[in-house]
Each structure stands twice: as C-alpha cells, then as structure tokens.
Design an enzyme around this catalytic site. Structure first.
Site, PDB file in Angstrom:
ATOM      1  CD  GLU A   1      -2.831   0.924  -4.322  1.00  0.00           C
ATOM      2  OE1 GLU A   1      -2.827   0.203  -3.306  1.00  0.00           O
ATOM      3  OE2 GLU A   1      -3.851   1.147  -5.005  1.00  0.00           O
TER       4      GLU A   1
ATOM      5  CD  GLU B   1     -11.691  -8.656   4.074  1.00  0.00           C
ATOM      6  OE1 GLU B   1     -11.344  -9.144   5.169  1.00  0.00           O
ATOM      7  OE2 GLU B   1     -11.138  -7.663   3.584  1.00  0.00           O
TER       8      GLU B   1
ATOM      9  CD  GLU C   1     -14.779  -9.441  -4.977  1.00  0.00           C
ATOM     10  OE1 GLU C   1     -15.912  -9.271  -5.432  1.00  0.00           O
ATOM     11  OE2 GLU C   1     -14.523  -9.317  -3.773  1.00  0.00           O
TER      12      GLU C   1
ATOM     13  CE  LYS D   1     -10.725  -7.620   8.442  1.00  0.00           C
ATOM     14  NZ  LYS D   1      -9.923  -7.289   7.252  1.00  0.00           N
TER      15      LYS D   1
ATOM     16  CB  SER E   1      -5.441   0.931  -1.161  1.00  0.00           C
ATOM     17  OG  SER E   1      -4.550  -0.143  -1.296  1.00  0.00           O
TER      18      SER E   1
ATOM     19  CD  GLU F   1      -3.184   0.629   2.151  1.00  0.00           C
ATOM     20  OE1 GLU F   1      -3.337  -0.549   2.557  1.00  0.00           O
ATOM     21  OE2 GLU F   1      -3.879   1.567   2.541  1.00  0.00           O
TER      22      GLU F   1
ATOM     23  CB  CYS G   1      -7.275  -2.615   6.451  1.00  0.00           C
ATOM     24  SG  CYS G   1      -5.692  -2.068   5.882  1.00  0.00           S
TER      25      CYS G   1
ATOM     26  CB  CYS H   1      -9.380  -3.388  14.477  1.00  0.00           C
ATOM     27  SG  CYS H   1      -9.085  -2.911  12.776  1.00  0.00           S
TER      28      CYS H   1
END
Lengths: 602, 183
Positions: free
Chosen positions: A281, A378, A383, A375, A336, A278, A316, A532
C-alpha cells in the site's frame, strides 16, 4: 551536586533530584502510592512523608528536591505514625471488595498497608460512593475503590493527551472520572487502558473476557483457536515471577495448549501479512503521488480504490485509530486501510483456515491474547465481521491469560517449550518487532526496500537504529538507490519516516505535518509508551526499565530467527497462492482492509 | 438545535433571546480569550452571565474553543460552587451557613426558606422565580444570620420574617441586580 544525609547515610545527587530518589540511591526504600517514576511526583497521597531537619512539618519526599546539607530521617516514630495514619485514612474510605477484587494479588494499597503494619482501621467513616462504569467494551471503572491518587489523570492527560479523565467535584465527593461523572463512552476515550495500567488499586481494570473464553473452551461444538500478540511473550513471565524481559514464547505456547485451545496460533502470522499489504500500500501511495498524479487523471481505474494520500499512518493500534478519528477526522484517509494484525487474523481464521479444516465461520471461536485493552474495543467495531460473523470473539489481556493459567492449575515454570501450530502459527522476526515502538516501521522497511531494490535494507543487522529506543518522536531517512526498473521513479528519492509512541507524541508529529514544518512519507504510531510492550493490558507496573527490558527481549526474539523478513514467510506466501491472490487484491481488500469513521471531539 | 428555540434568559434583563444568539455572544468571548493562558475560569464566569447557568451546549463549545477536554472543563465547573449547570431562577437566594450564621440560627432560616419556597437546596421554584443555595460567609458575621438575595445582603434574618424579605422580590419591587453581560 547537593550533598545530604538520609538516615545518617551521606549521599550526593544531581541538582533537582527528589529526596525520594536520593533515598533510593542511598539504598533506603520509602513507600509511595501516587508517585509514578518519570510521570508523576505531586505529593498527593502523603505516604512518602519524611522528616527534614529544620522543617516545620513532615514533607512529601517525592516532590521535595534534595538540597545541600539537608538532613533527612525516613524512619522516625513520627514518620512511621504519620504514614500509618495516612494509609488508615485511605483504607477507611476505600470500599475495596478485597477478597474478590481482581487486584488482590498486586494491589499497591494493600501492599503498602502490609508494609507499614496497619492492623486496624480506627476511622470508621463514610466510604466513597460506588458507581460502576461498564459502558465501554474495554474498561471497567469502580469509583468506590478509587483513592484519588491522580496517576490515571496524569497519564490520560499528559502522556496520552486524551484527557478523558479529570477530577470531578471536590473534597470527599471528588470522583476521578469523565465529565460530570458520566460514563466513559460519553467522552473522548480511546480505551488504551493506560489509566488502568497505572492504577494502584482495582478502580480501573480491563473488562473481563475470561468467562467468555472458558465458555467457548467448554463448548464441544466450538473449534476454539487462540492468537497471541508478539508483546505477550516478552512480558507474560513477569506474572509468574520471572524478571522483566524474560522470553517465555515456548512456555506460553505449552500453557495455551494445556488450556484446551484447538489451535495455538500467532498474531505474528498476520503481522507478516500486514507488512505484505501495508508495504505494498505504501508503494502504491508513493507511486500515485510521484507518478500517476503528475500524469493527470486516475491511473488506477482498474484497482479497487485510488491510493490514499501521504504521509501514510500505520493502523495496527486501535487506540491510535480512535484518537485520530476524534481529533483529526479530516486525516482518516492518511491511515493505512490495513486492518490490524489481530483483525486480519480473525478474518483469515474464519475463512481460509475454516475452509481448510472444513468448518463454518460460526463454529470457530477466535480468542486473542493482547497486551492491550483497546483490542477488546476493536474486535467489537461494527466493520470487523468480514467473515460473516464477528471475526475475533474475545480478547484477553496478558494479565487475564496469566489468571487463566493460574485458574487451570498449570505450573507455568515447569512447562516445556513448545512450538505453535501450522499454518497460522508460522512467522518471521519482522513480526516479533511489531511489539515495540519503531518495530512496524522497521519490518515494513525490511520488505518494501527489498521489493523496490532487490537488496536487503542497508542497516546493520536489519535494525533501523534511529527509530529504536524510547525517545518520543524518532525520524529516519534513506536515499533509494539501485531501484528495479519497475520502481525507477523512486530512484534517488529520499524516503522519510517518523515514529511516535504515546499519543501526545503522535499529536506533535501530526501538528508538525499539518503546519508544513515536517514532511514524511510514512509514520508509525503506537498508542502506548514504548509500543505494545508497554500496553494497557501488560503486567503492572510498567516503568521505563520494564519497557527497555521487554524491547531487548523482542529484539533477541527477532535475531534468533532464521527468517527475519515478512515476505520470506512461507505460510503467508502459501496463503496468497491458495486463497488471497496478491497483496491489495480483491480478496485481500474484502478481508484485510477496512474503513474509518469521522468522530467528534466533545 | 432550531433557530427559533427560545430559552428563558435568566440574566434578569427581561428579554427572551434565542439560544443561537446566546451562543453567538459566547463565541465572541471565546474569540477574545482563545489564546490567553488561564482563560477557562473567566470564560466560564462570562458564559454563566450570558446563559444564567452553564448548559451542556455552552460547556462543549468552551471546550472546543479553548482547546480543552470536556472532562477538564466539567472538572472545573463541578469544583466551584459558584458555577451551576442547571437553570437558575430569576432570583438567587443564598443562605450563609458559616460558623457565626450557623450558631445564630442559619439552619432554621434555611429550613424556613425551603418550606416557604417549596424546594430543596440547589433547586429552583417551578415558576423559575427563586433558586435556593447555601454558602459560606459573606463577611457579615457580626450581623448573623445573613442571607443574600441576588447581590443584596440581608442581616439578622428571622425565620418568622422571611416572607417580608422575599416579598419585594416576588413582586418585582426589589432593585434589579445588575449583572455583567458582555454585549
């Protein structure tokens, strides 16, 4: 500063303080159910009822401001009876399945009933209608357990700005839920689980993955590895009676080993990896915006993609991703492309690590322990199977891990401190701070700054003070000086960053950017208040005091490390050398980066 | 949705209007109310005037237009008995079950209506002529039991005379109730 007496104890409080808070200051406990410090004080449940001299009726103390000369009684016969009646009436509707409910250890309704000495339920009336919503990968709703306290509605609407939940119908038929009492997957829900985190009963809980993990552990043909997010080690102890902010990294590691995992690894490892990807990036995007686009044409024809626009958003936090996909689908290019550390871990474990130990991806089972319910969603996104199979198989919340440890008969407090396994358990302090708001930004800056200037980030103790703490939206900027020759185009540039936590704060930042009122290069967003460490899967109940204590523990964890910058992680460097090549390289692209989808708002 | 799809407009104007046209009218309302605080309930009332009920497509349009969540819009719609999310018949029959009407036989009037119309409370006859609902108090307690058909209040209704009350509506003789429909 009104002066009042509560049970004859004089107390002076600032203007606007509620009677409930004034009583707390006087050392008097008033039971509550719907009240949520700093978030909700609406007097809906009437459990906090008190007697005030001169008032015609009993008063809900959470929503009653303290005034000069007020005489409050919290422990009269009338008050005790009224509170007991209120709780009896709630219990008479509540179809709780208490023996098997996953809240039976920490149910607030049960606790209040016990505290008030409710012995019988003298109102044998109808129960709330039962509707079990298991439509989402992350959450389970059970309307029969709901006591309509509205905490979840307030959090979903005011704190997160998602508004998936609202009171439907009226009177006894009221259902707290999505539009027309449908399933959660039929409305915009980001599955952050903040609703379940504040639910006083078992009406909204995480979807259980414990059974799936036990099944994998019991399967001799599966190589089962576990990764733990950085926020777990600052909160898991609370499930075993430790005060908030106790660091239990070593005991947690020992517990996971005793549960039978074949590899005890760390999401921190891929948090460091995330920073490598990241951070690079971000620099590519800056270069594209400042240099390439001015030259005209695409200067990156040989690359695997053209760098995206600025500002770049962190990626994230899966609740945040889904929020942006629904509400700002035209801005997905600003995210990102990096997968979250959890998903990077799954992809690396089932390729690089699988090769190392001579296993096929399908023979490896990756379990995560996350402070998060999103999560669970996710890991099931279509994907997320770049290893050829689903990269992460099951996600336990912090609460679920605690339950597994108890199920296994492990005495947590007696465990020794152990270390995580190599290589996927090796990490730096930069990865620890992924757990709290401002942390991903700080970790990225520690590395990106050093790549550009060759010098450490010029902040005391590497902490970027302006973006730490619980302020909803935080900003920082730093002027780049002494850039290396290859980054000379950044010399003198003012790098501007912003940090938001809680999705309603994220919306504020986005709106300010869209209106042109603010300009940033890089924006960190964490879905949950505090980041988190305040996630929807953390031990209940999380107040700001808990958040601050956990954040303090995380910074301690970071400061106790020898290595505190992601690019110093030797295991990550080895991963690049042996397997990935370089950040944003071809293999990274396939395994560590992802795409987003545009979704609708209704 | 197809351009030529016709929906039975129940606003008693008698014309068949395409859904597209009705949504265009709703957009007009939304444009006017977009920035007004407290707009949700008036907009819902007008939308019900336009469509005759509140279909999902209209509610989602309202949520987007007023920048509110669909769950909030649905919460308000399901709170108020005045709002309906199912198509209503040409005539709305409401039986008062307030205290006075109840003790003077409102329940028997309701049972008879159910039987005569062949529908339950909240339902609409297959020919889309009548929708049956219950209500609480039209302020006609002295003339109980009362029922309302569209905007007409009928007093001292006797179960064995129900057909006499319904007849004119069946035949289209009763004065058409006026409803405010924004152009």
């Amino acid at each position: 500063m009104p002066k009042l007496t509560i049970d004859n104890i004089p107390v002076e409080v600032p203007e606007g303080t509620s009677v409930l808070e004034a009583a707390q200051k006087a050392g008097i406990r008033i039971p509550t159910l719907c009240y949520l410090k700093d978030v909700q004080a609406i007097g809906a449940c009437r459990v906090c009822t008190v007697e005030i001299k001169g008032a015609r009726t009993l008063v809900a103390s959470c929503s009653q401001p303290a005034t000069e000369g007020m005489e409050v009684k919290t422990n009269t016969r009338r008050v005790r009876q009224a509170r007991r009646t209120v709780v009896e009436l709630l219990l008479s509707e509540h179809d709780g399945d208490c023996q098997t409910c996953n809240r039976s250890e920490d149910c607030e309704l049960q606790a209040v009933a016990r505290e008030l000495g409710v012995k019988d339920i003298t109102y044998p009336g109808a129960k709330a209608a039962r509707f079990r919503d298991t439509s989402t990968p992350a959450l389970t709703r059970d309307t029969a357990k709901c006591i309509a306290c509205r905490r979840c509605v307030t959090v979903c609407n005011n704190v997160q700005g998602v508004a998936a939940l609202w009171a439907q119908n009226r009177g006894f038929k009221t259902v707290i839920g999505p539009a027309f009492c449908q399933n959660l997957d039929e409305v915009v829900c980001v599955q952050c689980g903040q609703c379940g985190a504040v639910c006083p009963v078992g009406a909204i809980t995480e979807k259980d993955h414990i059974a799936a993990v036990w099944e994998a552990l019991d399967d001799p043909n599966k190589h089962v590895v576990v990764q733990t997010a950085p926020a777990i080690r600052a909160a898991l102890g609370e499930c075993f009676g430790y005060p908030p902010g106790t660091r239990v990294t070593g005991k947690m590691t020992a517990a996971l080993r005793r549960l039978g995992f074949d590899g005890v690894f760390d999401t921190n490892f891929t948090a460091d990896l995330t920073i490598m990807e990241e951070g690079t990036e971000l620099l590519m995007r800056l270069k594209h915006a400042l240099v390439d686009s001015k030259k005209g044409g695409n200067g990156h024809k040989d690359d695997h993609h053209t760098p995206g626009p600025l500002p770049m958003f962190t990626s994230c936090s899966p609740g945040w991703i889904k929020f942006l996909e629904h509400y700002y689908p035209d801005m997905t290019a600003n995210l990102s492309t990096c997968k979250s550390p959890q998903q990077m871990f799954g992809a690396v474990a089932k390729t690089y690590y699988a090769q190392k130990i001579g296993k096929k991806p399908e023979d490896i089972f990756v379990a995560s322990v996350m402070p998060c319910t999103a999560k669970k969603y996710e890991c099931q996104r279509p994907e997320m199977n770049d290893s050829g199979v689903q990269d992460v198989d099951a996600v336990l919340t912090t609460r679920e891990l605690a339950r597994m440890i108890k199920q296994a008969g492990i005495r947590f407090e007696q465990l020794p401190d152990e270390k995580m396994d190599a290589p996927l358990g090796i990490s730096t302090g930069a990865a620890d701070i992924f757990a709290n708001t401002g942390g991903v930004m700080e970790a990225a800056l520690r590395t990106a700054w050093e790549i550009v200037t060759g010098k450490p980030l010029p902040f005391e103790n590497l902490h970027v003070k302006p973006i730490a703490g619980l302020e909803g939206v935080k900003e920082a900027s730093a002027k780049i000086t002494g850039a290396k020759p290859e980054w000379s185009f950044l010399e003198g540039a003012e790098l501007k960053v912003a940090v938001a936590h809680g999705l309603s704060n994220a919306r504020k930042v986005i709106e300010a950017v869209r209106s042109g009122q603010k300009q940033y290069h890089f924006i960190e967003v964490m879905t949950c208040p505090g980041g988190c460490i305040g996630g929807g899967g953390q031990p209940r109940l999380t107040t700001n005091d808990h958040r601050l204590a956990r954040i303090r523990a995380i910074y301690e964890e970071d400061e106790h490390r020898e290595l505190r910058k992601s690019h110093e992680n030797p295991a990550v460097m080895q991963l690049y050398k042996e397997f990935l090549g370089q950040p944003l390289g071809e293999k990274s692209h396939k395994l560590l980066h992802t795409k987003y989808v545009a979704r609708t708002r209704v | 949705m197809s351009e030529d799809r016709k929906v039975g407009c129940t606003c008693s104007c008698g014309e068949e209007v395409s859904e597209q046209e009705l949504l265009a009218r709703l957009d007009g309302v939304l444009a006017e109310y977009r920035d007004k605080p407290g707009a949700l309930i008036p907009v819902l009332q007008m939308a019900q005037g336009i469509f005759g009920y509140l279909p999902e497509v209209a509610l989602k349009r309202i949520a987007l237009g007023l920048n509110k969540s669909y769950s909030e819009v649905a919460g308000v719609v399901s709170f108020y008995s005045f709002f309906s999310t199912v198509p209503r018949g040409k005539h709305l029959v409401r039986v008062c079950l307030g205290t006075a009407c109840y003790v003077r036989g409102g329940k028997r009037v309701l049972d008879t209506l159910k039987q005569k119309l062949g529908i339950d409370v909240g339902e609409t006859t297959p020919d889309r002529q009548f929708t049956l609902e219950v209500a609480r108090c039209f302020g006609a307690c002295g003339l109980a039991p009362a029922i309302m058909i569209d905007d007409d209040v009928h007093h001292r209704v006797k179960p064995n005379k129900i057909e006499l009350v319904l007849g004119p509506y069946r035949n289209g003789e009763a004065a058409k109730a006026e409803r405010k429909v924004p152009a």
